[in-house]
Design an enzyme around this catalytic site. Structure first.
Site, short mmCIF file in Angstrom:
data_model
loop_
_atom_site.label_atom_id
_atom_site.label_comp_id
_atom_site.label_asym_id
_atom_site.label_seq_id
_atom_site.Cartn_x
_atom_site.Cartn_y
_atom_site.Cartn_z
N GLY A 151 0.75 -1.13 0.10
CA GLY A 151 0.10 0.04 0.24
C GLY A 151 0.93 1.35 -0.08
O GLY A 151 0.63 2.15 -0.84
N HIS A 155 23.50 6.21 -6.65
CA HIS A 155 24.43 6.57 -5.62
C HIS A 155 24.08 5.35 -4.28
O HIS A 155 25.06 5.14 -3.89
CB HIS A 155 23.80 7.76 -4.55
N GLU A 158 7.46 -3.06 3.07
CA GLU A 158 8.09 -3.88 2.34
C GLU A 158 9.36 -3.56 2.17
O GLU A 158 10.30 -4.37 2.08
CB GLU A 158 7.28 -3.74 0.95
#
Length: 142
Positions: free
Chosen positions: A66, A98, A71
């Site tokens: 969401g 980077h 995650e």
């Protein structure tokens, strides 16, 4: 490139669209689930993506939810994974340039589908700059 992809129920719709994009671009997506919008716990589907990247089973990974926050947190618990939470093209570009991000996390509730697809394109096409950034990556992995 072989790319593992996984989501919870809140990222399922974009996961399916991203799989199609990856295939259209000539990549091989490996779907680690979930396979519907039925509510699930995200670690069950994000950990396998991160582990596939860390083990070298796949080249990179994409995780979705969401917001993408949980995650990213899950993926970054696996040694060797550098998951960037991306919300626009610049965050994806800098995550690669980077930080040599080998996984990205996207939040389906945070952006349009077209933005998510463009983020994936930028992340796929952006090389790691190396140089001074490599020393920082080495510190992460130490």
């Amino acid at each position: 490139m072989t790319i593992a992809i996984g989501s919870d129920h809140a990222g399922f719709r974009y996961k399916e669209a991203i799989k199609n994009l990856l295939t259209d671009l000539g990549h091989t997506p490996i779907d680690k689930g979930t396979f519907s919008e039925e509510p699930v716990d995200y670690p069950r589907f994000i950990r396998p993506v991160a582990e596939a990247v860390a083990s070298g089973e796949v080249d990179r990974g994409i995780v979705l939810g969401g917001s993408g926050n949980g995650e990213a947190m899950m993926a970054n618990r696996i040694k060797g994974v550098r998951c960037a939470l991306c919300w626009n093209e610049e965050s994806a570009r800098l995550g690669r340039q980077h930080n040599n991000a080998n996984v990205i996390s996207l939040g389906q509730r945070m952006m349009s589908e077209e933005t998510a697809l463009q983020i994936v394109r930028v992340w796929l096409d952006t090389p790691f700059e190396g140089g001074r950034h490599q020393a920082r990556i080495d510190q992460l992995d130490a």
